[in-house]
Design a protein around this motif. Structure first.
Motif, PDB file in Angstrom:
ATOM      1  N   ALA A  79      29.944  34.678  38.261  1.00  0.00           N
ATOM      2  CA  ALA A  79      29.930  34.641  39.545  1.00  0.00           C
ATOM      3  C   ALA A  79      31.537  35.410  40.427  1.00  0.00           C
ATOM      4  CB  ALA A  79      31.604  32.855  39.652  1.00  0.00           C
ATOM      5  N   GLN A  80      31.223  35.292  41.035  1.00  0.00           N
ATOM      6  CA  GLN A  80      32.257  36.651  42.375  1.00  0.00           C
ATOM      7  C   GLN A  80      32.108  35.722  43.918  1.00  0.00           C
ATOM      8  OE1 GLN A  80      30.460  38.070  44.476  1.00  0.00           O
ATOM      9  NE2 GLN A  80      28.842  36.889  44.533  1.00  0.00           N
ATOM     10  N   GLY A  81      34.032  36.473  44.133  1.00  0.00           N
ATOM     11  CA  GLY A  81      34.001  35.553  45.677  1.00  0.00           C
ATOM     12  C   GLY A  81      34.857  36.397  46.267  1.00  0.00           C
ATOM     13  N   TYR A  82      34.787  35.987  47.781  1.00  0.00           N
ATOM     14  CA  TYR A  82      36.273  36.883  48.728  1.00  0.00           C
ATOM     15  C   TYR A  82      37.617  36.529  48.153  1.00  0.00           C
ATOM     16  CZ  TYR A  82      39.544  38.518  53.101  1.00  0.00           C
ATOM     17  OH  TYR A  82      39.858  38.419  52.990  1.00  0.00           O
ATOM     18  N   VAL A  83      39.103  35.861  47.817  1.00  0.00           N
ATOM     19  CA  VAL A  83      39.876  35.644  47.747  1.00  0.00           C
ATOM     20  C   VAL A  83      40.949  36.362  49.003  1.00  0.00           C
ATOM     21  CG1 VAL A  83      42.095  35.335  46.351  1.00  0.00           C
ATOM     22  CG2 VAL A  83      39.555  35.524  45.039  1.00  0.00           C
ATOM     23  N   SER A  84      41.102  35.447  50.171  1.00  0.00           N
ATOM     24  CA  SER A  84      41.688  36.161  51.041  1.00  0.00           C
ATOM     25  C   SER A  84      43.448  35.938  50.876  1.00  0.00           C
ATOM     26  CB  SER A  84      41.764  34.723  51.906  1.00  0.00           C
ATOM     27  OG  SER A  84      42.643  35.155  53.702  1.00  0.00           O
ATOM     28  N   SER A  85      44.368  36.955  51.258  1.00  0.00           N
ATOM     29  CA  SER A  85      45.589  36.429  50.987  1.00  0.00           C
ATOM     30  C   SER A  85      45.902  35.923  52.458  1.00  0.00           C
ATOM     31  CB  SER A  85      45.951  38.083  51.468  1.00  0.00           C
ATOM     32  OG  SER A  85      45.989  38.627  52.223  1.00  0.00           O
ATOM     33  N   SER A  86      45.482  35.268  52.650  1.00  0.00           N
ATOM     34  CA  SER A  86      46.101  34.227  53.757  1.00  0.00           C
ATOM     35  C   SER A  86      46.198  32.532  52.554  1.00  0.00           C
ATOM     36  CB  SER A  86      45.188  33.402  54.245  1.00  0.00           C
ATOM     37  OG  SER A  86      44.535  33.043  54.058  1.00  0.00           O
ATOM     38  N   TRP A  87      46.017  32.553  52.025  1.00  0.00           N
ATOM     39  CA  TRP A  87      46.180  31.322  51.194  1.00  0.00           C
ATOM     40  C   TRP A  87      47.675  31.800  50.159  1.00  0.00           C
ATOM     41  CZ3 TRP A  87      40.826  31.942  48.234  1.00  0.00           C
ATOM     42  CH2 TRP A  87      39.298  31.946  48.828  1.00  0.00           C
TER      43      TRP A  87
END
Length: 203
Positions: A79-87
């Motif tokens: 699995a892969q994906g974008y992790v937003s620093s807004s979190w």
């Protein structure tokens, strides 16, 4: 494979289980240019000593590269994906989390008998997960006889094995927890990534 030290996952048990969990691989070899095919690949043996096996359509031009002792690169992706620093609690740089295993292997072509045995294992492995499975021996014989001459099976014996899991190791616990929470609200791939991050960070 690019492997920053804190993300290296070369442990044999991790590699073995990862391939079992993510059997659909990208197979790369060299013709005039690099060429790739996406194929299901199964593993047999144990974590310390294993080989892989798969098959390819005879009309696939990549078959020209698959000779005894030829080298291929097999790429297994999790699995892969974008992790937003807004979190995160504080402003930071966003990133992409993922996991993967790369296997450099030498090819050995299968005999007709080995191919048929491999196909039986392949079908039965995935049919076991179905509510109403159709196992290999239940497929009409003539269909199998017509299909077998159209494909070529092969073994792949690893000689270089690399794994990586970039799953937010080293981040603040509250930022990891928040990332997991946001990913769990996403699609199936994001949910799978959230599970991987949670397991890697013991949350």
């Amino acid at each position: 494979m690019y492997q920053p030290k804190k993300y290296i996952k070369d442990d044999p048990e991790f590699i073995f289980q990862f391939i079992q969990k993510h059997p659909f691989a990208t197979m790369v070899s060299k013709l005039d240019n690099f060429i790739a095919t996406h194929v299901p690949v199964l593993i047999e043996g144990n974590a310390e000593n294993f080989r892989l096996y798969a098959h390819i359509a005879n009309h696939n031009e990549q078959l020209e590269t698959l000779k005894d002792d030829a080298e291929v690169l097999l790429i297994f992706s999790g699995a892969q994906g974008y992790v937003s620093s807004s979190w995160y609690a504080e402003k930071d740089i966003s990133t992409w989390d993922y996991s993967a295993v790369h296997i450099n292997a030498h090819i050995k072509l299968q005999t007709k008998e080995e191919l048929e045995s491999s196909l039986k294992k392949l079908v039965n492995t995935f049919e076991n997960r179905q509510n109403s499975p159709l196992f290999y021996d239940e497929i009409p014989e003539q269909m199998l006889l017509d299909h077998l001459p159209l494909i070529t099976g092969f073994w792949a014996k690893p000689f270089k094995i690399q794994g990586i899991a970039k799953l937010h190791q080293g981040y603040k616990k509250e930022d990891i927890a928040s990332s997991i929470d946001h990913l769990e609200k996403g699609d199936s791939q994001q949910k799978s990534l959230a599970k991987d991050i949670k397991e890697e960070n013991n949350l």
